[in-house]
Design an enzyme around this catalytic site. Structure first.
Site, PDB file in Angstrom:
ATOM      1  N   ASP A  94       0.810  -1.205   0.000  1.00 44.25           N
ATOM      2  CA  ASP A  94       0.000   0.000   0.000  1.00 44.25           C
ATOM      3  C   ASP A  94       0.849   1.263   0.000  1.00 44.25           C
ATOM      4  O   ASP A  94       0.572   2.201  -0.719  1.00 44.25           O
ATOM      5  CB  ASP A  94      -0.977  -0.005   1.195  1.00 44.25           C
ATOM      6  CG  ASP A  94      -0.296  -0.311   2.528  1.00 44.25           C
ATOM      7  OD1 ASP A  94       0.947  -0.528   2.548  1.00 44.25           O
ATOM      8  OD2 ASP A  94      -0.994  -0.336   3.554  1.00 44.25           O
ATOM      9  N   LEU A  96       4.955   3.072   0.681  1.00 43.30           N
ATOM     10  CA  LEU A  96       6.388   3.032   0.960  1.00 43.30           C
ATOM     11  C   LEU A  96       6.688   4.189   1.909  1.00 43.30           C
ATOM     12  O   LEU A  96       6.503   5.346   1.544  1.00 43.30           O
ATOM     13  CB  LEU A  96       7.176   3.205  -0.335  1.00 43.30           C
ATOM     14  CG  LEU A  96       8.686   3.188  -0.186  1.00 43.30           C
ATOM     15  CD1 LEU A  96       9.216   1.771  -0.084  1.00 43.30           C
ATOM     16  CD2 LEU A  96       9.340   3.859  -1.383  1.00 43.30           C
ATOM     17  N   ASP A  97       7.139   3.849   3.097  1.00 45.13           N
ATOM     18  CA  ASP A  97       7.397   4.873   4.111  1.00 45.13           C
ATOM     19  C   ASP A  97       8.906   4.922   4.350  1.00 45.13           C
ATOM     20  O   ASP A  97       9.629   5.592   3.624  1.00 45.13           O
ATOM     21  CB  ASP A  97       6.579   4.499   5.354  1.00 45.13           C
ATOM     22  CG  ASP A  97       6.580   5.550   6.428  1.00 45.13           C
ATOM     23  OD1 ASP A  97       7.245   6.584   6.251  1.00 45.13           O
ATOM     24  OD2 ASP A  97       5.932   5.366   7.470  1.00 45.13           O
ATOM     25  N   ALA A  99      10.785   2.331   3.891  1.00 47.31           N
ATOM     26  CA  ALA A  99      11.246   1.311   2.914  1.00 47.31           C
ATOM     27  C   ALA A  99      11.846   0.084   3.594  1.00 47.31           C
ATOM     28  O   ALA A  99      12.323  -0.822   2.912  1.00 47.31           O
ATOM     29  CB  ALA A  99      12.210   1.883   1.882  1.00 47.31           C
TER      30      ALA A  99
HETATM   31  P1  XMP Z   1       7.989   1.034   5.954  1.00 49.56           P
HETATM   32  O1  XMP Z   1       8.294   2.124   6.950  1.00 49.56           O
HETATM   33  O2  XMP Z   1       8.731  -0.238   6.276  1.00 49.56           O
HETATM   34  O3  XMP Z   1       6.499   0.724   6.278  1.00 49.56           O
HETATM   35  O4  XMP Z   1       8.154   1.490   4.534  1.00 49.56           O
HETATM   36  C1  XMP Z   1       5.532   0.450   5.401  1.00 49.56           C
HETATM   37  C2  XMP Z   1       4.335   0.042   6.217  1.00 49.56           C
HETATM   38  O5  XMP Z   1       4.044   0.996   7.241  1.00 49.56           O
HETATM   39  C3  XMP Z   1       2.656   1.236   7.330  1.00 49.56           C
HETATM   40  N1  XMP Z   1       2.421   2.678   7.123  1.00 49.56           N
HETATM   41  C4  XMP Z   1       1.222   3.279   7.153  1.00 49.56           C
HETATM   42  N2  XMP Z   1      -0.005   2.774   7.342  1.00 49.56           N
HETATM   43  N3  XMP Z   1      -0.941   4.942   7.091  1.00 49.56           N
HETATM   44  C5  XMP Z   1      -1.079   3.617   7.313  1.00 49.56           C
HETATM   45  O6  XMP Z   1      -2.212   3.179   7.475  1.00 49.56           O
HETATM   46  C6  XMP Z   1       0.261   5.516   6.886  1.00 49.56           C
HETATM   47  O7  XMP Z   1       0.330   6.739   6.680  1.00 49.56           O
HETATM   48  C7  XMP Z   1       1.408   4.632   6.925  1.00 49.56           C
HETATM   49  N4  XMP Z   1       2.733   4.841   6.774  1.00 49.56           N
HETATM   50  C8  XMP Z   1       3.309   3.629   6.892  1.00 49.56           C
HETATM   51  C9  XMP Z   1       2.035   0.369   6.244  1.00 49.56           C
HETATM   52  O8  XMP Z   1       1.561  -0.819   6.843  1.00 49.56           O
HETATM   53  C10 XMP Z   1       3.152   0.016   5.304  1.00 49.56           C
HETATM   54  O9  XMP Z   1       2.977  -1.251   4.700  1.00 49.56           O
END
Ligand code: XMP
Length: 193
Positions: A94, A96-97, A99
């Protein structure tokens, strides 16, 4: 709640992403692997736009945040991943935060010897990435805001919204589910009239 992306905007962009995938793969069979739970809607809508033979699978990935000196570890539950050896795989998430999740899952999937591995994300947050990572298909770049809806949750809620919205951060803990849902439905009905 503010609507960041309407259902219409999301669907148009997913059609374009399906076209990008078709340009890369033509009629070659592919396997989509979605990271649960967030990728559910994205996977379902993208899948409906693809014309080549397409298998699907899912996995779960949870990260445990580490200390400042030690990054968190990633726990991967691959129970619903089919045999991908020798197949073209597209991993879907869904958002990429930092990563960290996608980097870990890519490493895991590479160990299963796919013919190729690409990554598609619906959303990419600007300015949050902690490890180098470039997805092959990106739906939308968004500002660093906490988003909900279309599979994304706050405390495991709001996944059913057909839009993507931003909860008011000042009142995030007091957000009341039925009010947010009905407001979202109302706003979306206005934007699609
Ligand atoms: P990373 O930090 O590993 O995390 O890239 C990705 C996962 O973090 C969750 N995530 C969110 N979920 N709203 C959400 O509902 C957000 O704004 C958000 N930011 C990160 C998500 O599960 C994603 O797969």
């Amino acid at each position: 709640m503010q609507v960041l992306l309407t259902p219409d905007q999301i669907h148009k962009r997913i059609e374009e992403m399906a076209h990008e995938i078709a340009v890369d793969f033509g009629n070659e069979p592919i396997t989509l692997i979605g990271i649960l739970n967030g990728s559910l809607m994205f996977m379902a809508d993208l899948l409906r736009e693809l014309k080549m033979p397409t298998r699907i699978g899912f996995l779960r990935a949870s990260s445990y945040r580490g200390t400042a000196t030690r990054p968190g570890t990633l726990d991967i539950l691959p129970g619903l991943v089919p045999d991908v050896a020798g197949r073209h795989v597209i991993l879907l998430d869904d958002i990429l935060d930092t990563a960290r999740t996608l980097s870990g899952v890519v490493e895991f999937l590479q160990s299963l010897s796919p013919a190729s591995l690409k990554v598609g994300v619906l959303l990419r947050k600007r300015g949050r990435q902690e490890v180098p990572f470039e997805p092959d298909y990106t739906g939308f770049e968004i500002p660093d805001l906490f988003v909900i809806g279309y599979g994304l949750d706050f405390n495991d809620d709001y996944r059913q919204l057909s839009c993507i919205g931003v909860l008011d951060e000042a009142n995030i803990d007091q957000a009341h589910h039925p009010e947010v849902i009905s407001k979202a439905v109302h706003i979306v009905s206005l934007t699609t009239e």
